[in-house]
Design a protein around this motif. Structure first.
Motif, PDB file in Angstrom:
ATOM      1  N   ASP A  98      14.546 -74.416 -54.400  1.00 35.11           N
ATOM      2  CA  ASP A  98      14.778 -72.663 -56.034  1.00 35.11           C
ATOM      3  C   ASP A  98      13.894 -72.824 -57.212  1.00 35.11           C
ATOM      4  O   ASP A  98      12.857 -72.441 -57.355  1.00 35.11           O
ATOM      5  N   ARG A  99      13.107 -74.962 -57.099  1.00 33.54           N
ATOM      6  CA  ARG A  99      11.817 -74.841 -58.048  1.00 33.54           C
ATOM      7  C   ARG A  99      10.841 -74.233 -57.551  1.00 33.54           C
ATOM      8  O   ARG A  99       9.963 -73.532 -58.198  1.00 33.54           O
ATOM      9  N   GLY A 101       8.952 -72.629 -54.636  1.00 31.52           N
ATOM     10  CA  GLY A 101       9.659 -72.045 -53.027  1.00 31.52           C
ATOM     11  C   GLY A 101      10.051 -72.458 -51.652  1.00 31.52           C
ATOM     12  O   GLY A 101      10.062 -73.939 -51.841  1.00 31.52           O
ATOM     13  N   HIS A 217      10.227 -66.432 -52.033  1.00 36.34           N
ATOM     14  CA  HIS A 217      11.479 -66.806 -53.088  1.00 36.34           C
ATOM     15  C   HIS A 217      10.359 -66.465 -54.476  1.00 36.34           C
ATOM     16  O   HIS A 217       9.660 -67.821 -54.506  1.00 36.34           O
ATOM     17  N   ARG A 220      11.650 -68.169 -59.053  1.00 35.06           N
ATOM     18  CA  ARG A 220      11.598 -69.591 -59.123  1.00 35.06           C
ATOM     19  C   ARG A 220      12.759 -69.808 -60.554  1.00 35.06           C
ATOM     20  O   ARG A 220      12.509 -69.388 -61.905  1.00 35.06           O
TER      21      ARG A 220
END
Length: 432
Positions: A98-99, A101, A217, A220
């Protein structure tokens, strides 16, 4: 393929709002290009990598014990190390993705997995093999977490069927991997051949991720791995009634399955006197029930939604476990009386597992890595806990195992009743 839209308490489809878009209840825009087939293949391989790495190794455990001159319990620690790292690692890789990618984190996880495979091949003692298997399990944890997160990113609100396909892949891996491991062990490199195969497979996957995979994603979260924020996010997830209900139902269902996997060989082989080969066929038939359940889960969830499909599956599994326990308490247990109820149990589990995974992860678009990681950890924790209890209380009969299955499934059914009990958490349902 059908889409997934939120259903109001009155049963009407609501138009997506900004809030529902953040929780991924809205379908992707019609102009959104479908994900490439290679991406689907990547997700399939990543989903099955952990179970493949576990089951392909089981047939050679006695050979490894003989090779290093240790007892089977010492070699069992190498399997435990993998499972432990596989569960704990998911708590780490999810927030990291999540931070930073999906692509960079997935490449890091696969690199760690490759290092673990190489170390397993070169191991000269059970201690070094145990450490290598821990590294391999930690790398494999990235594969399953990122498979679920990438699926949510790329397929959006249509991710449900793809997540269900992942459960089918796991079932196939559980059935096929022991046979593959036995075949590979006959080659000149013996028990080490399995790690050569896994190394080659992971190398191909890493090459594709490096050269052909595009990041899925883009929103971020720079605070995703900060400890206070991370703990707050975990508390918020478990405080989400829908997520917690799906996640705990999955964990308890895995507990029921692992109670059987851990202790059934002790009874079927050790007490009833069947050969390991006969038990293998017995286990193959039982896992077939899981695959059939997964195939049925998609049309049922399209018609009734994830929550109702989950409860149907749990009801079938719980009824099957109660029936098996009743037979055991009346001393009527035979191989057939174990097989038929366990077929019913795994058939129900085939409805439960994909419904729980999709129902838990799909609404968490803004933190799907975190949600997938916590879900996977709870899943492995449930399996390990109830599997341990089944072995710990085994006393020469299947009563303890079946009693633990009934207890685990009763807990799962209780948590499932909370899903969709409030209008804001009505869940997802398929629409044309």
């Amino acid at each position: 393929m059908r889409g997934w839209l939120p259903i109001s308490s009155s049963g009407e489809c609501r138009r997506p709002t900004e809030e529902t878009a953040m929780t991924a209840f809205a379908a992707p825009a019609p102009s959104m290009a479908p994900p490439p087939r290679l991406l689907l293949l990547l997700v399939i391989v990543l989903t099955g990598l952990g179970d493949l790495s576990t089951q392909i190794y089981v047939p050679v455990l006695p050979t490894i014990a003989s090779r290093f001159g240790v007892d089977k319990e010492a070699v069992q620690h190498t399997l435990t190390a993998f499972v432990l790292a596989f569960g704990l690692g998911q708590l780490v890789w999810g927030p990291l993705s999540d931070r930073f990618g999906r692509r960079r984190v997935l490449m890091s996880g696969l690199a760690l997995y490759l290092a673990g495979c190489a170390a397993c091949f070169l191991a000269g003692s059970t201690w070094s093999l145990t450490a290598a298997r821990f590294a391999q399990g930690a790398g494999a944890a990235a594969a399953i977490v990122l498979a679920r997160a990438i699926t949510r990113d790329a397929w959006g609100a249509k991710a449900g069927p793809v997540m269900m396909l992942g459960t089918l892949v796991i079932g196939v891996c559980v059935m096929v991997s022991p046979l593959l491991g036995s075949m590979l062990a006959t080659l000149p490199t013996g028990w080490q051949t399995a790690f050569i195969f896994l190394f080659a497979l992971a190398t191909v996957v890493l090459a594709y991720v490096w050269l052909g995979f595009e990041e899925t994603h883009h929103a971020r979260d720079p605070q995703a791995v900060h400890v206070p924020r991370l703990l707050s996010n975990y508390r918020e997830l478990m405080g989400d009634r829908q997520y917690a209900s799906f996640a705990l139902a999955l964990a308890f269902t895995y507990g029921a399955l692992f109670a059987f996997i851990s202790s059934a060989p002790l009874y079927v082989v050790g007490k009833l006197g069947h050969t390991p080969g006969e038990y293998g066929m017995f286990f193959f038939l039982i896992v077939t029930g899981l695959c059939v359940g997964v195939l049925a889960a998609r049309p049922l969830s399209q018609r009734w939604g994830f929550a109702r499909t989950l409860r149907i599956g749990l009801g079938l599994s719980l009824a099957s476990a109660v029936f098996a326990l009743t037979l055991a308490l009346t001393d009527a247990t035979t191989l057939a009386s174990l097989l038929l109820p366990q077929l019913g149990l795994t058939l129900g589990a085939g409805l439960v597992i994909p419904s729980a995974v999709a129902g838990a992860v799909m609404p968490q678009a803004h933190r799907s890595g975190l949600a997938a990681g916590l879900l996977g950890f709870l899943q492995m924790l449930g399996g390990a806990l109830f599997g341990y209890l089944a072995v710990r209380f085994y006393a020469g009969t299947p009563v303890a195992m079946l009693g633990i299955q009934v207890g685990a499934l009763a807990l799962a059914f209780g948590t499932a009743l909370a899903v969709g009990s409030r209008p804001a958490q009505a869940g997802l349902r398929a629409v044309s």
